[in-house]
Design an enzyme around this catalytic site. Structure first.
Site, PDB file in Angstrom:
ATOM      1  N   LYS A   1       0.812  -1.217   0.000  1.00 23.30           N
ATOM      2  CA  LYS A   1       0.000   0.000   0.000  1.00 23.30           C
ATOM      3  C   LYS A   1       0.845   1.267   0.000  1.00 23.30           C
ATOM      4  O   LYS A   1       0.450   2.278  -0.567  1.00 23.30           O
ATOM      5  CB  LYS A   1      -0.966  -0.002   1.193  1.00 23.30           C
ATOM      6  CG  LYS A   1      -2.083  -1.023   1.013  1.00 23.30           C
ATOM      7  CD  LYS A   1      -3.262  -0.738   1.906  1.00 23.30           C
ATOM      8  CE  LYS A   1      -4.408  -1.668   1.516  1.00 23.30           C
ATOM      9  NZ  LYS A   1      -5.608  -1.488   2.301  1.00 23.30           N
TER      10      LYS A   1
ATOM     11  N   LYS B   1     -10.915  -3.070  -3.052  1.00 20.04           N
ATOM     12  CA  LYS B   1     -11.750  -1.867  -3.065  1.00 20.04           C
ATOM     13  C   LYS B   1     -10.979  -0.686  -3.629  1.00 20.04           C
ATOM     14  O   LYS B   1     -11.536   0.212  -4.218  1.00 20.04           O
ATOM     15  CB  LYS B   1     -12.137  -1.489  -1.626  1.00 20.04           C
ATOM     16  CG  LYS B   1     -13.231  -2.302  -1.037  1.00 20.04           C
ATOM     17  CD  LYS B   1     -13.696  -1.612   0.248  1.00 20.04           C
ATOM     18  CE  LYS B   1     -13.755  -2.575   1.390  1.00 20.04           C
ATOM     19  NZ  LYS B   1     -12.651  -2.434   2.347  1.00 20.04           N
TER      20      LYS B   1
ATOM     21  N   LYS C   1      -4.879  -9.184  -6.183  1.00 18.84           N
ATOM     22  CA  LYS C   1      -6.130  -9.435  -5.471  1.00 18.84           C
ATOM     23  C   LYS C   1      -7.197  -8.408  -5.860  1.00 18.84           C
ATOM     24  O   LYS C   1      -6.883  -7.248  -6.095  1.00 18.84           O
ATOM     25  CB  LYS C   1      -5.819  -9.437  -3.964  1.00 18.84           C
ATOM     26  CG  LYS C   1      -6.731  -8.663  -3.082  1.00 18.84           C
ATOM     27  CD  LYS C   1      -6.337  -8.756  -1.635  1.00 18.84           C
ATOM     28  CE  LYS C   1      -6.628  -7.435  -0.937  1.00 18.84           C
ATOM     29  NZ  LYS C   1      -8.029  -7.016  -0.998  1.00 18.84           N
TER      30      LYS C   1
HETATM   31  P1  ATP Z   1      -8.660  -2.192   0.655  1.00 16.85           P
HETATM   32  O1  ATP Z   1      -8.172  -2.291  -0.753  1.00 16.85           O
HETATM   33  O2  ATP Z   1      -9.147  -0.820   1.050  1.00 16.85           O
HETATM   34  O3  ATP Z   1      -7.699  -2.795   1.665  1.00 16.85           O
HETATM   35  P2  ATP Z   1     -10.109  -4.659   0.665  1.00 16.85           P
HETATM   36  O4  ATP Z   1     -10.886  -5.010  -0.540  1.00 16.85           O
HETATM   37  O5  ATP Z   1      -8.822  -5.351   0.909  1.00 16.85           O
HETATM   38  O6  ATP Z   1      -9.972  -3.081   0.686  1.00 16.85           O
HETATM   39  P3  ATP Z   1     -10.734  -4.876   3.489  1.00 16.85           P
HETATM   40  O7  ATP Z   1     -11.766  -4.046   4.163  1.00 16.85           O
HETATM   41  O8  ATP Z   1      -9.300  -4.521   3.682  1.00 16.85           O
HETATM   42  O9  ATP Z   1     -11.080  -4.896   1.919  1.00 16.85           O
HETATM   43  O10 ATP Z   1     -10.943  -6.395   3.904  1.00 16.85           O
HETATM   44  C1  ATP Z   1     -12.160  -6.893   4.427  1.00 16.85           C
HETATM   45  C2  ATP Z   1     -12.138  -8.410   4.403  1.00 16.85           C
HETATM   46  O11 ATP Z   1     -12.254  -8.874   3.042  1.00 16.85           O
HETATM   47  C3  ATP Z   1     -10.842  -9.016   4.958  1.00 16.85           C
HETATM   48  O12 ATP Z   1     -11.173 -10.182   5.696  1.00 16.85           O
HETATM   49  C4  ATP Z   1     -10.085  -9.400   3.720  1.00 16.85           C
HETATM   50  O13 ATP Z   1      -9.187 -10.478   3.949  1.00 16.85           O
HETATM   51  C5  ATP Z   1     -11.208  -9.795   2.790  1.00 16.85           C
HETATM   52  N1  ATP Z   1     -10.822  -9.633   1.395  1.00 16.85           N
HETATM   53  C6  ATP Z   1     -10.427  -8.476   0.805  1.00 16.85           C
HETATM   54  N2  ATP Z   1     -10.155  -8.675  -0.481  1.00 16.85           N
HETATM   55  C7  ATP Z   1     -10.361 -10.002  -0.720  1.00 16.85           C
HETATM   56  C8  ATP Z   1     -10.242 -10.827  -1.875  1.00 16.85           C
HETATM   57  N3  ATP Z   1      -9.854 -10.321  -3.032  1.00 16.85           N
HETATM   58  N4  ATP Z   1     -10.558 -12.143  -1.764  1.00 16.85           N
HETATM   59  C9  ATP Z   1     -10.963 -12.665  -0.580  1.00 16.85           C
HETATM   60  N5  ATP Z   1     -11.091 -11.936   0.558  1.00 16.85           N
HETATM   61  C10 ATP Z   1     -10.795 -10.625   0.484  1.00 16.85           C
HETATM   62 MG    MG Z   2      -7.570  -4.796   2.538  1.00 16.43          MG
END
Ligand code: ATP
Ligand code: MG
Length: 344
Positions: A115, A210, A207
């Site tokens: 990040k 968001k 991955k």
């Molecule tokens: P950001 O990019 O802002 O970090 P994010 O998509 O990673 O957003 P988080 O809020 O950080 O979302 O994570 C929330 C939950 O979703 C965590 O348990 C994380 O492990 C899970 N998660 C996030 N992205 C994935 C993915 N691509 N596949 C499976 N689980 C995910």
């Molecule tokens: Mg995340």
């Protein structure tokens, strides 16, 4: 190690559009675990401040993530649903843990490296400290099980290291305060199912996230049927037909990802999905996949839209949940102060 009563904790950041990865890797698991455990599900708004953010947007996405929890089937009466910043013990325990965790441990965290990217010197101290706050989120409730996606495994290991070091460093005081041989449990990651790491639709090695600037990289829980169909049609693939054997997905990250999504949404294994589509072209598979995604997400989307029009209900869920969370966190924080010698 002493036996701790089982309790589930997990959080989702209100950083943007919730996507299929959040649903399959985390929220779907949350819904399942509420059948077997007392659960605390948190909208981690303090984590969302670790990257630059707009205040108005943070308030909106906090309500949106809460609405998604409810729309996916989390019961806020049987469980605790709230936003992190309302329970100040999370931040308070973070400081105590900052003095337990070692710089060398944080230096190894890959999420920070990803990040912060090349702008490491310019990253916020909060982004660096993120895993310590996450440890505090979990341990302030002495949670034993944490359902998360694959990407959070390293942070969970850090939370276990912090809990262990606290238990060791303060062992005599923990015993003297009447907590026996350990104050904190070592929380276990629950990383299960065929979609613990859903990948970007544009790049099978990244991955789904968001914070990815391309909306075509992810399927948002609020996407309508047309958007979903279009994103899946445009999803990157290779030119070979689908294999019959799961092992043949190795080295084909995009194919592996789409098959994994199909499997997770239909509660099947990848092998079962391949049995059905082996030898076929991606175009036919993508049409079937779009149908499955649309079918699963349509009721969630509809409920999220309904809740968006009823912010008073969402706010009352968060306020009620925070009160119940605080009632659990406060006595634990008091005990921690006693253990480390902070006069109160
Ligand atoms: P950001 O990019 O802002 O970090 P994010 O998509 O990673 O957003 P988080 O809020 O950080 O979302 O994570 C929330 C939950 O979703 C965590 O348990 C994380 O492990 C899970 N998660 C996030 N992205 C994935 C993915 N691509 N596949 C499976 N689980 C995910
Ligand atoms: Mg995340």
């Amino acid at each position: 190690m002493a036996k701790f009563p089982e309790r589930v904790f997990s959080g989702v950041q209100p950083t943007g559009n919730l996507h299929l990865g959040n649903y399959l890797g985390a929220i779907k698991r949350f819904v399942e675990m509420q059948k077997t455990h007392p659960c605390i599900y948190c909208v981690v708004d303090l984590h969302a401040m670790t990257l630059p953010h707009e205040p108005e947007q943070l308030a909106r996405t906090t309500r949106e993530v809460t609405a998604a929890f409810l729309a996916c089937g989390i019961d806020p009466n049987a469980n605790i649903v709230f936003n992190q910043s309302r329970v100040s013990e999370h931040a308070e325990l973070t400081w105590v843990f900052d003095c337990v965790a070692r710089v060398g441990w944080l230096e190894r965290m890959t999420q920070f490296k990803e990040k912060a990217g090349k702008g490491r010197e310019n990253a916020s101290v909060g982004l660096y400290n993120y895993p310590v706050l996450m440890a505090a989120d979990i341990l302030i409730y002495k949670a034993t099980h944490v359902p998360v996606g694959e990407d959070q495994k390293q942070h969970l290991e850090l939370a276990r290291d912090i809990a262990q070091k606290f238990n060791n460093d303060f062992a005599p005081a923990i015993a003297a305060c009447g907590f026996g041989e350990a104050f904190f449990p070592l929380p276990e990651p629950v990383i299960q199912g065929p979609a613990t790491r859903v990948m970007s639709l544009r790049d099978g090695t990244k991955k789904m996230s968001k914070s990815d600037p391309s909306d075509y990289s992810r399927i948002n829980l609020t996407d309508d049927a047309d958007a979903i169909a279009q994103k899946i049609r445009k999803a990157r693939t290779d030119s070979d037909p689908l294999p019959g054997d799961e092992k043949a997905l190795a080295g084909r990250p995009e194919a592996d990802n789409l098959v994994g999504i199909f499997a997770a949404l239909t509660d099947a294994t990848k092998a079962e999905v391949l049995e059905r589509f082996a030898g076929g072209q991606f175009s036919a598979f993508k049409t079937a996949l779009a149908d499955v995604v649309i079918e699963k997400l349509a009721p969630i989307r509809a409920e999220m839209l309904r809740l968006a029009a009823d912010p008073a209900h969402v706010d009352s869920v968060l306020a009620g949940g925070a009160e119940r969370a605080r009632a659990l966190a406060k006595p634990n924080m008091d005990a921690i102060k006693d253990i480390v010698g902070l006069v109160r």
